[in-house]
Design a protein around this motif. Structure first.
Motif, PDB file in Angstrom:
ATOM      1  N   LEU A  33     -26.487   3.046   1.328  1.00 49.07           N
ATOM      2  CA  LEU A  33     -26.746   2.181   0.174  1.00 49.07           C
ATOM      3  C   LEU A  33     -26.082   2.725  -1.077  1.00 49.07           C
ATOM      4  CD1 LEU A  33     -30.479   1.059   0.400  1.00 49.07           C
ATOM      5  CD2 LEU A  33     -28.465  -0.393   0.351  1.00 49.07           C
ATOM      6  N   LEU A  34     -26.240   4.013  -1.324  1.00 46.51           N
ATOM      7  CA  LEU A  34     -25.638   4.623  -2.508  1.00 46.51           C
ATOM      8  C   LEU A  34     -24.111   4.584  -2.431  1.00 46.51           C
ATOM      9  CD1 LEU A  34     -28.000   7.687  -2.990  1.00 46.51           C
ATOM     10  CD2 LEU A  34     -27.957   5.568  -4.295  1.00 46.51           C
ATOM     11  N   PHE A  35     -23.555   4.846  -1.254  1.00 42.04           N
ATOM     12  CA  PHE A  35     -22.101   4.822  -1.091  1.00 42.04           C
ATOM     13  C   PHE A  35     -21.538   3.433  -1.365  1.00 42.04           C
ATOM     14  CE2 PHE A  35     -18.418   3.972   1.618  1.00 42.04           C
ATOM     15  CZ  PHE A  35     -17.535   4.931   1.132  1.00 42.04           C
ATOM     16  N   TYR A  36     -22.119   2.408  -0.759  1.00 45.65           N
ATOM     17  CA  TYR A  36     -21.587   1.055  -0.935  1.00 45.65           C
ATOM     18  C   TYR A  36     -21.869   0.516  -2.329  1.00 45.65           C
ATOM     19  CZ  TYR A  36     -20.375   0.991   3.974  1.00 45.65           C
ATOM     20  OH  TYR A  36     -19.810   1.275   5.186  1.00 45.65           O
ATOM     21  N   ARG A  37     -22.958   0.917  -2.944  1.00 43.84           N
ATOM     22  CA  ARG A  37     -23.224   0.504  -4.326  1.00 43.84           C
ATOM     23  C   ARG A  37     -22.166   1.086  -5.259  1.00 43.84           C
ATOM     24  NH1 ARG A  37     -27.785   3.323  -7.515  1.00 43.84           N
ATOM     25  NH2 ARG A  37     -26.098   4.804  -7.473  1.00 43.84           N
ATOM     26  N   ASP A  38     -21.867   2.382  -5.090  1.00 39.77           N
ATOM     27  CA  ASP A  38     -20.847   3.013  -5.924  1.00 39.77           C
ATOM     28  C   ASP A  38     -19.446   2.515  -5.601  1.00 39.77           C
ATOM     29  OD1 ASP A  38     -22.888   4.454  -7.071  1.00 39.77           O
ATOM     30  OD2 ASP A  38     -22.509   6.279  -5.895  1.00 39.77           O
ATOM     31  N   ASN A  39     -19.250   1.985  -4.400  1.00 38.62           N
ATOM     32  CA  ASN A  39     -17.954   1.494  -3.950  1.00 38.62           C
ATOM     33  C   ASN A  39     -17.786  -0.002  -4.244  1.00 38.62           C
ATOM     34  OD1 ASN A  39     -15.483   2.001  -2.810  1.00 38.62           O
ATOM     35  ND2 ASN A  39     -16.160   1.687  -0.710  1.00 38.62           N
ATOM     36  N   TRP A  41     -19.783  -2.510  -3.247  1.00 40.67           N
ATOM     37  CA  TRP A  41     -20.201  -3.266  -2.073  1.00 40.67           C
ATOM     38  C   TRP A  41     -18.998  -3.688  -1.219  1.00 40.67           C
ATOM     39  CZ3 TRP A  41     -25.029  -2.322  -1.249  1.00 40.67           C
ATOM     40  CH2 TRP A  41     -25.883  -2.130  -2.339  1.00 40.67           C
ATOM     41  N   ASP A  42     -18.011  -2.806  -1.130  1.00 44.57           N
ATOM     42  CA  ASP A  42     -16.829  -3.035  -0.299  1.00 44.57           C
ATOM     43  C   ASP A  42     -17.121  -2.520   1.105  1.00 44.57           C
ATOM     44  OD1 ASP A  42     -14.306  -3.460   0.682  1.00 44.57           O
ATOM     45  OD2 ASP A  42     -13.458  -1.659  -0.229  1.00 44.57           O
ATOM     46  N   PHE A  43     -17.372  -3.446   2.029  1.00 41.51           N
ATOM     47  CA  PHE A  43     -17.748  -3.072   3.384  1.00 41.51           C
ATOM     48  C   PHE A  43     -16.550  -2.878   4.307  1.00 41.51           C
ATOM     49  CE2 PHE A  43     -21.739  -5.020   1.939  1.00 41.51           C
ATOM     50  CZ  PHE A  43     -22.607  -4.001   2.261  1.00 41.51           C
ATOM     51  N   THR A  44     -15.334  -2.787   3.743  1.00 45.19           N
ATOM     52  CA  THR A  44     -14.167  -2.522   4.581  1.00 45.19           C
ATOM     53  C   THR A  44     -14.078  -1.057   4.962  1.00 45.19           C
ATOM     54  OG1 THR A  44     -12.756  -2.243   2.634  1.00 45.19           O
ATOM     55  CG2 THR A  44     -12.865  -4.454   3.620  1.00 45.19           C
ATOM     56  N   VAL A  45     -14.738  -0.190   4.205  1.00 46.63           N
ATOM     57  CA  VAL A  45     -14.744   1.244   4.486  1.00 46.63           C
ATOM     58  C   VAL A  45     -15.995   1.559   5.294  1.00 46.63           C
ATOM     59  CG1 VAL A  45     -14.754   3.537   3.467  1.00 46.63           C
ATOM     60  CG2 VAL A  45     -13.553   1.686   2.317  1.00 46.63           C
ATOM     61  N   ASP A  46     -15.815   2.207   6.438  1.00 44.01           N
ATOM     62  CA  ASP A  46     -16.960   2.572   7.276  1.00 44.01           C
ATOM     63  C   ASP A  46     -17.522   3.905   6.805  1.00 44.01           C
ATOM     64  OD1 ASP A  46     -18.857   2.428   9.211  1.00 44.01           O
ATOM     65  OD2 ASP A  46     -17.512   2.834  10.892  1.00 44.01           O
ATOM     66  N   PHE A  47     -18.835   3.998   6.748  1.00 43.56           N
ATOM     67  CA  PHE A  47     -19.510   5.205   6.282  1.00 43.56           C
ATOM     68  C   PHE A  47     -20.700   5.479   7.184  1.00 43.56           C
ATOM     69  CE2 PHE A  47     -22.653   7.384   3.610  1.00 43.56           C
ATOM     70  CZ  PHE A  47     -21.887   8.445   3.168  1.00 43.56           C
ATOM     71  N   GLY A  48     -20.899   6.720   7.522  1.00 46.63           N
ATOM     72  CA  GLY A  48     -22.052   7.107   8.318  1.00 46.63           C
ATOM     73  C   GLY A  48     -21.750   7.138   9.799  1.00 46.63           C
ATOM     74  N   SER A  64     -20.113  -3.360  12.707  1.00 51.34           N
ATOM     75  CA  SER A  64     -19.325  -3.245  11.483  1.00 51.34           C
ATOM     76  C   SER A  64     -20.207  -2.614  10.404  1.00 51.34           C
ATOM     77  CB  SER A  64     -18.848  -4.632  11.045  1.00 51.34           C
ATOM     78  OG  SER A  64     -19.936  -5.411  10.600  1.00 51.34           O
ATOM     79  N   PRO A  65     -19.604  -2.126   9.321  1.00 49.77           N
ATOM     80  CA  PRO A  65     -20.422  -1.525   8.255  1.00 49.77           C
ATOM     81  C   PRO A  65     -21.473  -2.494   7.695  1.00 49.77           C
ATOM     82  CG  PRO A  65     -18.126  -0.960   7.944  1.00 49.77           C
ATOM     83  CD  PRO A  65     -18.177  -1.937   9.067  1.00 49.77           C
ATOM     84  N   ARG A  66     -21.120  -3.758   7.582  1.00 49.58           N
ATOM     85  CA  ARG A  66     -22.085  -4.743   7.070  1.00 49.58           C
ATOM     86  C   ARG A  66     -23.243  -4.936   8.046  1.00 49.58           C
ATOM     87  NH1 ARG A  66     -20.619  -8.534   3.297  1.00 49.58           N
ATOM     88  NH2 ARG A  66     -22.334  -9.874   2.754  1.00 49.58           N
TER      89      ARG A  66
END
Length: 94
Positions: A33-39, A41-48, A64-66
Motif C-alpha cells: 500500500l505504501l509503495f503504490y501510494r508513493d508511486n 498507484w502505478d500498478f505496472t511495477v510489481d512489488f512484494g 498481477s500487482p492489482r
C-alpha cells in the motif's frame, strides 16, 4: 501424558503458525500500500512476493500487482484471521 495435552500442544503450534502467516500478510499488504501510494498507484511495477491464483507451478496463474492488492492480500488476511480466531477460542476455552 494425558491425551488432551497432546491436542493442546498441536493447537499451540497451529495458532503460532497462523499468527506468523497473518503477520507476514499484513506486513506485505502494508508495504505494498505504501509503495503504490508513493508511486502514484502505478500498478505496472510489481512489488512484494509472488502470488498465484491457481496452480503455483504454472506462471500463467501468477497474479498481477492489482490483483494482489485487491484480492490476494485481503483474502489471505481474512482467512488467516478467521482461522486464528477459531483455533484460539478452541485453545483457550480448555
Amino acid at each position: 501424558m494425558p491425551k488432551s495435552e497432546g491436542v493442546d500442544y498441536m493447537l499451540y503450534v497451529i495458532v503460532a503458525a497462523l499468527a506468523a502467516f497473518l503477520i507476514r500478510d499484513i506486513y506485505w499488504f502494508t508495504r505494498s500500500l505504501l509503495f503504490y501510494r508513493d508511486n502514484g498507484w502505478d500498478f505496472t511495477v510489481d512489488f512484494g512476493p509472488k502470488m498465484y491464483g491457481g496452480d503455483s507451478t504454472d506462471p500463467d496463474f501468477e497474479m498481477s500487482p492489482r490483483e494482489k492488492m485487491l484480492r490476494g492480500y485481503p483474502i489471505g488476511i481474512v482467512c488467516c484471521t478467521s482461522l486464528l480466531v477459531g483455533f484460539s477460542i478452541a485453545l483457550f476455552q480448555g
